[in-house]
Design a protein around this motif. Structure first.
Motif, short mmCIF file in Angstrom:
data_model
loop_
_atom_site.label_atom_id
_atom_site.label_comp_id
_atom_site.label_asym_id
_atom_site.label_seq_id
_atom_site.Cartn_x
_atom_site.Cartn_y
_atom_site.Cartn_z
N ASN A 54 0.84 -1.06 -0.12
CA ASN A 54 -0.21 0.32 0.00
C ASN A 54 0.80 0.96 -0.04
OD1 ASN A 54 -2.54 -1.45 0.30
ND2 ASN A 54 -2.97 -0.67 2.51
N GLU A 55 2.04 1.48 0.86
CA GLU A 55 2.73 2.35 0.96
C GLU A 55 3.67 2.44 -0.50
OE1 GLU A 55 5.65 1.76 4.52
OE2 GLU A 55 3.57 2.15 5.72
N LEU A 114 1.39 3.89 -3.47
CA LEU A 114 0.77 5.23 -2.55
C LEU A 114 1.74 5.91 -2.98
CD1 LEU A 114 -1.10 6.78 -0.86
CD2 LEU A 114 0.73 7.16 0.84
N ARG A 115 3.28 6.30 -3.15
CA ARG A 115 4.64 6.75 -3.05
C ARG A 115 4.63 6.80 -4.77
NH1 ARG A 115 8.99 4.21 -1.31
NH2 ARG A 115 7.98 3.87 0.52
N SER A 155 1.17 9.02 -6.09
CA SER A 155 1.49 10.00 -6.14
C SER A 155 2.80 10.83 -6.96
CB SER A 155 2.33 10.60 -4.68
OG SER A 155 1.71 10.09 -3.78
N SER A 208 -3.51 15.42 -3.91
CA SER A 208 -3.31 14.22 -2.98
C SER A 208 -3.42 13.18 -3.19
CB SER A 208 -2.43 15.47 -2.35
OG SER A 208 -3.44 15.21 -1.36
N VAL A 209 -2.82 11.78 -3.06
CA VAL A 209 -2.92 10.77 -3.39
C VAL A 209 -3.34 10.73 -1.41
CG1 VAL A 209 -3.14 8.29 -3.31
CG2 VAL A 209 -2.04 10.10 -5.11
N ALA A 234 -5.33 7.90 0.55
CA ALA A 234 -4.92 6.66 1.24
C ALA A 234 -4.91 5.69 -0.40
CB ALA A 234 -5.28 6.21 1.79
N VAL A 235 -4.08 4.42 -0.13
CA VAL A 235 -4.23 3.79 -1.15
C VAL A 235 -4.73 2.25 -0.85
CG1 VAL A 235 -3.62 2.12 -3.07
CG2 VAL A 235 -2.68 4.76 -3.13
N GLU A 236 -5.64 1.06 -0.96
CA GLU A 236 -5.54 0.28 -0.34
C GLU A 236 -5.78 -1.17 -1.37
OE1 GLU A 236 -10.28 0.32 1.23
OE2 GLU A 236 -9.60 1.85 2.71
N CYS A 266 -7.29 -2.60 -6.65
CA CYS A 266 -6.66 -1.22 -5.31
C CYS A 266 -7.52 -0.17 -5.45
CB CYS A 266 -5.16 -0.56 -6.19
SG CYS A 266 -4.96 0.90 -5.90
N ALA A 299 -8.03 4.43 -4.76
CA ALA A 299 -7.01 4.90 -4.13
C ALA A 299 -8.23 6.39 -3.98
CB ALA A 299 -6.26 5.55 -5.61
#
Length: 120
Positions: free
Chosen positions: A12-13, A16-17, A20, A37-38, A40-42, A50, A52
């Motif tokens: 997820n991290e 997300l990075r 972004s 901006s993003v 959170a991401v699951e 996914c 976003a």
């Protein structure tokens, strides 16, 4: 809902990075607001889908245009994610407008208005 594993949290991290970076630097669609901006991401445990959560600083029309621009660039975003992140499956990204920041600002303003009335 089950708790995320350490592996899923790391994925997820990472997504997300990368998401972004792609939205900020690589997509040239004029519909996408520069203040996007993003939040959170699951990523699903099977890495197929996914969600976003996207936050856009601007009016409602700007938010709708940004989501439309992101949905039209979905194929490019997925291809770039596949190139930058080494996963077994590259997830299908679904963009969801997150208005929690805007909601928090409005609630804070309402609380300030009420406390100002009490102090006077």
């Amino acid at each position: 809902m089950r708790k995320n594993s350490i592996k899923n949290t790391r994925i997820n991290e990472e997504v997300l990075r990368e998401l972004s970076n792609i939205i900020r630097g690589e997509i040239k669609d004029p519909r996408i607001n520069p203040m996007t901006s993003v939040v959170a991401v699951e990523v699903a445990p099977d890495l197929k889908t996914c969600k976003a959560y996207i936050s856009v600083l601007g009016d409602e029309q700007s938010q709708k245009d940004t989501i439309a621009g992101l949905k039209s660039a979905e194929g490019y975003i997925r291809r770039t994610l596949a190139k930058n992140i080494n996963l077994r499956n590259t997830p299908q990204v679904q963009f969801i407008l997150d208005q929690s920041i805007e909601y928090g600002v409005n609630m804070s303003k309402l609380i300030d208005d009420v406390t100002k009335d009490i102090q006077e």
